[in-house]
Design a protein around this motif. Structure first.
Motif, PDB file in Angstrom:
ATOM      1  N   ARG A 187       0.326  -7.143  -4.230  1.00  0.00           N
ATOM      2  CA  ARG A 187      -0.720  -7.983  -3.183  1.00  0.00           C
ATOM      3  C   ARG A 187      -0.157  -8.769  -3.413  1.00  0.00           C
ATOM      4  O   ARG A 187      -0.744 -10.025  -4.202  1.00  0.00           O
ATOM      5  N   THR A 229      -5.218   8.006   1.560  1.00  0.00           N
ATOM      6  CA  THR A 229      -5.663   6.978   0.726  1.00  0.00           C
ATOM      7  C   THR A 229      -5.203   7.354  -0.306  1.00  0.00           C
ATOM      8  O   THR A 229      -4.387   6.578  -0.866  1.00  0.00           O
ATOM      9  N   GLY A 230      -6.372   5.605  -1.075  1.00  0.00           N
ATOM     10  CA  GLY A 230      -5.443   4.897  -2.206  1.00  0.00           C
ATOM     11  C   GLY A 230      -6.449   4.069  -3.420  1.00  0.00           C
ATOM     12  O   GLY A 230      -7.465   4.094  -3.042  1.00  0.00           O
ATOM     13  N   ALA A 266       0.521  -0.976   0.127  1.00  0.00           N
ATOM     14  CA  ALA A 266       0.039  -0.032   0.081  1.00  0.00           C
ATOM     15  C   ALA A 266       0.939   1.632   0.046  1.00  0.00           C
ATOM     16  O   ALA A 266       1.802   1.051   0.586  1.00  0.00           O
ATOM     17  N   ASN A 296     -10.418   4.246  -1.801  1.00  0.00           N
ATOM     18  CA  ASN A 296     -10.311   4.249  -0.082  1.00  0.00           C
ATOM     19  C   ASN A 296      -9.744   4.672   0.120  1.00  0.00           C
ATOM     20  O   ASN A 296      -8.441   5.315   0.610  1.00  0.00           O
ATOM     21  N   MET A 323       0.919   3.712   1.761  1.00  0.00           N
ATOM     22  CA  MET A 323       1.052   4.163   3.303  1.00  0.00           C
ATOM     23  C   MET A 323       2.583   3.372   3.700  1.00  0.00           C
ATOM     24  O   MET A 323       2.723   3.827   4.923  1.00  0.00           O
ATOM     25  N   MET A 373      -0.678   2.949  -7.166  1.00  0.00           N
ATOM     26  CA  MET A 373      -1.489   2.952  -5.943  1.00  0.00           C
ATOM     27  C   MET A 373      -1.916   4.654  -6.276  1.00  0.00           C
ATOM     28  O   MET A 373      -1.043   5.213  -5.355  1.00  0.00           O
TER      29      MET A 373
HETATM   30  N1  SER Z   1      -4.148   2.752   2.752  1.00  0.00           N
HETATM   31  C1  SER Z   1      -5.822   1.851   2.250  1.00  0.00           C
HETATM   32  C2  SER Z   1      -5.247   0.853   0.696  1.00  0.00           C
HETATM   33  O1  SER Z   1      -4.319   0.623   0.396  1.00  0.00           O
HETATM   34  C3  SER Z   1      -5.048   3.510   1.009  1.00  0.00           C
HETATM   35  O2  SER Z   1      -4.070   3.761   0.901  1.00  0.00           O
HETATM   36  O3  SER Z   1      -6.318   0.956   0.574  1.00  0.00           O
END
Ligand code: SER
Length: 888
Positions: free
Chosen positions: A67, A236-237, A39, A212, A41, A90
């Motif tokens: 993923r 957000t992603g 992700a 998201n 983040m 992302m």
């Molecule tokens: N961490 C969240 C996701 O990967 C939003 O960035 O969906």
């Protein structure tokens, strides 16, 4: 709009709203509990936790993610559906303690509806509403913000806002780490667009989550609890593939008659074009509703999608230094690659197609992600090698799998068989599952997992940690004080624990200068002295709860409370330190010479040598080995200082190499050598590189596909090694009667000369054998219309006897049989009997004749009807019993 436009418009939008634009972080995550960066983040975890000051309070980027394996794992769905990927980009924006829900939601709405013109009536928002026992409370604030937005657009908030529980609306990056409730934006993609939100989060590809918005407020602990963070953040992603895919399928929201697919966009079309070119097949975009019953077209389309997804994953993964391998994240990549290669085979693609595909990916994506261009050769070579090695295992594995399937009566492949395929034939479990499914069988997943667990336990128990429960010892009070030892200073400690059982005799001291085996470095040895008595410390190890155990001989009579002097074998320790520091230098030199994809895959440091395993795809050339030795030697001669410091994990320098897969505590030890090497390491080191003295690589080899091993020596061991080599050279030079510098030249002459002699000898032998064969043919007799020879001849060895026999059979062509008795120089003998077809037709069989013969002479041997051979201890018997032979 194509992907490039979406990327740049996203970044421009957030830049114009005061966000700093950052580059994508590596797919190799910093966080030890993640397999891959999964992700946007991930790289900001220290900001969320407050352990590091954010670079800016508002940030946006385009992050590459994988993923697969671990928490967010979509591998099974990839290719089967049209919107899951193992690799994706992302788009994300972040606020670190700056704006929160209102601005995050409003910014998202503005970009989607005003800039990109998403049809508002097709958009739905979800907000968090926990079930009983789930963390945090109903997200009223987001609900209100969305209500206002939808109402102002004349859309009914009751219809356009959905309340969802933890499963869908509480985001966690892994089992631990920053997390919080989220609010997602979904889009209705049905033709009429009037589902009123009824298929939000219903697993339908006709309504997709596109963005998201996570409101990070907690840190998840490993015990399942959640700790409130000091500040609130936004994370957000938005999946680039989905956004571009929707725009492509709907022709920028003008036509909703087609089923949406991420694969319709320019992010995949060029890979499909290359696949079509290589396979001669066409991608028709069909999607199957069933995994077990697919038409041929649906199967091919499934393969197209899966391969196109997987080549991106492998290309990006390798570019960021994650090579396919046998462990952890490397194994996940290998599984993905093997899935793709298998599908390619089903499409009739030749071996090497997957590597070929990487070229188009690099060409298209390299413009945005420069690491692909920089690592082009590594990516290509790795894929080629992986395909070759998979080809080898696949052939064998498929035969075993077919056998298992054909004898299967239960409809289920057992856990043992799944494990056998995995362990012996390199079949990832999901591959076995897939191939079993194609044959109408399931796999016993639970039993397979148990087998895997058992293997993990076996691996763990082969590590040298002992499980000794030493309950009475207060661990906190025990310390290791032996990183830098002064040999002139005495060190005393108190015995605070004793374990004497079948595993051995151990003592625990209240503090110790003995280093306990860890991270590939062996433990110290030495002695404990008490009342003039010296007790040998045979080894120092750690138990499962990290207590340092000193192994002593049995019955040494130490008791609790004894105060002992601790004497570490300093000569040995210094050798270990030299080897450990040399290992860091070697790591640096390998990366310098081979590239940043080189990652430590294991190491062993003891007093005699060092061993370093690393990810690399091909053998090292002599030149590369020379360059590596040269770099290490330079570093030694520079006498660089070695600095060991402890610090919080989050504060370690940016260039610090962590041993991924290890779980690091909050406080870590950073070992820095000059300004060239910086690694997390808990081992013992030289104070400066000059102490290493001398470094020499002994060997370089492969230990598994993609993993290589270097063994090397330093200090005295390197000196001894070179001395031995030079000693051998001197002895050779004496034997050759020349000086050392002429050894190579003379030796080369000698080899050439001996090759020449050998070929002359061979010629001589051939002509001698030829002469013997001719003489035998001239003396052959005719019996019952068959040419027959029985003779005793002198031969050098069995090979001679065989070649004479061969010459004879050629010369006699057919209608013959012969018995050759060969006398060897060592007085032993051999009998060779050969029968032509005609002789066989007349009932003469070589093996039967040999058997008859062995009743008269002691012969050991056997053969078939045409040729039989046997040996005798005494060849003199031949002459003595020649008459008997003749009568036979
Ligand atoms: N961490 C969240 C996701 O990967 C939003 O960035 O969906």
């Amino acid at each position: 709009m194509d992907s490039a436009k979406i990327r740049s418009e996203f970044l421009d939008f957030f830049s114009s709203h005061g966000h700093k634009i950052l580059p994508s972080a590596s797919l190799l995550p910093e966080s030890p509990n993640l397999l891959f960066t999964n992700a946007g983040m991930n790289q900001f975890v220290p900001y969320f936790l407050g352990s590091q000051e954010p670079i800016d309070r508002r940030v946006a980027d385009v992050q590459t993610c994988i993923r697969a394996g671990g928490k967010h794992n979509d591998l099974d769905d990839v290719g089967f559906d049209t919107y899951h990927h193992t690799f994706f980009e992302m788009l994300g924006n972040w606020s670190f303690g700056d704006y929160f829900k209102k601005e995050a939601i409003e910014l998202a709405w503005e970009l989607l509806t005003k800039v990109w013109k998403f049809p508002k009536n097709r958009l739905y928002a979800t907000v968090y509403h926990p079930n009983d026992g789930e963390p945090a409370e109903f997200d009223q604030e987001s609900f209100d913000i969305w209500s206002e937005i939808f109402a102002s657009e004349q859309l009914d908030p009751e219809v356009h806002i959905k309340k969802c529980s933890r499963k869908d609306n509480f985001w966690m990056m892994g089992d631990t780490g920053p997390c919080g409730p989220c609010s997602e934006i979904h889009m209705d993609l049905t033709e009429s667009g009037d589902t009123n939100g009824n298929i939000v989060n219903a697993g339908s590809c006709m309504c997709l989550e596109i963005w998201n918005l996570v409101f990070i407020q907690y840190n998840a602990n490993s015990d399942g609890s959640f700790k409130k963070l000091a500040q609130k953040h936004v994370d957000t992603g938005m999946g680039l593939e989905r956004v571009v895919g929707i725009m492509a399928t709907t022709n920028n929201f003008s036509d909703f008659s087609r089923q949406p697919s991420n694969y319709d966009s320019d992010l995949f079309s060029y890979i499909f074009a290359e696949l079509e070119r290589l396979s001669g097949l066409k991608y028709a975009g069909t999607i199957s509703v069933s995994r077990s019953f697919m038409s041929d077209t649906e199967k091919v389309d499934f393969y197209f999608r899966a391969i196109a997804d997987h080549i991106r994953t492998l290309t990006f993964g390798i570019a960021d230094g994650i090579l396919p391998g046998n462990e952890g994240r490397n194994y996940v990549l290998r599984r993905i690659l093997r899935r793709a290669v298998l599908f390619g085979k089903k499409m009739g693609l030749p071996s090497g197609f997957f590597a070929k595909l990487s070229e188009v990916v690099i060409e298209k994506m390299g413009k945005i992600f420069g690491q692909l261009i920089d690592n082009k050769a590594v990516i290509y070579d790795t894929l080629v090698r992986e395909e070759i090695s998979f080809d080898r295992t696949l052939g064998r594995g498929i035969r075993v799998l077919e056998k298992i399937c054909s004898s299967n009566k239960s409809g289920m492949i057992s856990g043992e068989d799944v494990f056998l395929l995995y362990d012996t034939y390199g079949f990832p479990i999901d591959l076995t599952k897939l191939m079993a499914e194609e044959r109408g069988l399931g796999i016993d997943m639970e039993a397979a997992e148990q087998e895997m667990d058992r293997q993990r336990q076996r691996a763990r128990s082969s590590q040298k940690k002992v499980s000794l429960a030493v309950a009475s010892v207060d661990k906190e009070k025990i310390s290791f004080v032996g990183y830098s030892l002064d040999k002139n200073k005495k060190f005393f400690a108190e015995v605070v624990g004793i374990v004497d059982d079948k595993t051995g005799n151990f003592v625990i001291l209240d503090s110790t200068p003995f280093f306990a085996e860890m991270g590939g470095e062996v433990g110290d040895t030495g002695s404990l002295c008490l009342d003039g008595r010296s007790i040998e410390v045979l080894a120092t190890i750690r138990n499962e709860s990290n207590l340092v155990l000193h192994r002593l001989p049995k019955n040494v009579g130490l008791k609790l409370g004894d105060r002992v002097e601790c004497v570490v074998d300093m000569e040995r320790r210094k050798s270990i330190q030299r080897n450990h520091t040399a290992t860091h230098l070697l790591h640096f030199a390998l990366r310098d010479v081979l590239g940043d994809h080189v990652k430590q895959a294991g190491s062993l440091v003891d007093s005699t040598k060092l061993r370093f395993d690393f990810n690399h795809f091909s053998p090292l050339s002599d030149e590369q080995i020379h360059d590596i030795e040269y770099i290490v030697t330079r570093c030694i001669l520079e006498n660089l200082p070695v600095k060991c410091e402890t610090m919080p994990f989050a504060e370690k320098p940016d260039n610090c190499i962590a041993f991924f897969g290890e779980k690091y505590g909050k406080i870590v030890r950073v070992v820095t050598i000059g300004c060239i090497s910086c690694e997390l390491c808990g081992g013992c080191h030289a104070a400066s590189t000059g102490e290493i003295g001398f470094f020499k690589i002994l060997s370089e080899s492969a230990i598994s596909a993609g993993v290589r091993r270097i063994e090397a020596v330093s200090g005295f061991a390197a000196f001894s090694f070179v001395e031995k080599v030079i000693g051998d050279l001197k002895n050779i030079s004496k034997k050759l009667s020349c000086s050392i510098d002429k050894v190579f030249e003379n030796f080369t002459h000698m080899i050439e000369h001996s090759a020449c002699m050998e070929s002359q000898l061979k010629m001589l032998k051939n002509s001698k054998n030829e002469a013997v064969a001719n003489a035998l043919v001239n003396n052959c007799s005719l019996k019952n219309d068959l040419k027959f020879i029985l003779d005793v001849i002198d031969v050098e060895n069995i090979a001679d006897l065989k070649s004479i026999a061969l010459l004879l059979s050629k010369k006699l062509s057919d209608g013959f049989w012969f018995v050759l008795c060969g006398k060897m120089p060592d007085r032993s003998g051999a009998v060779l009997i050969s029968c032509s077809r005609k002789a066989l037709a007349n009932g003469i069989k070589a093996n039967l004749m040999l058997k008859k013969l062995s009743e008269k002479i002691d012969i050991k041997g056997g053969g078939n009807e045409e040729l039989a051979m046997g040996g005798v201890k005494q060849s003199s018997l031949f002459s003595e019993r020649l008459e008997t032979l003749k009568n036979l």
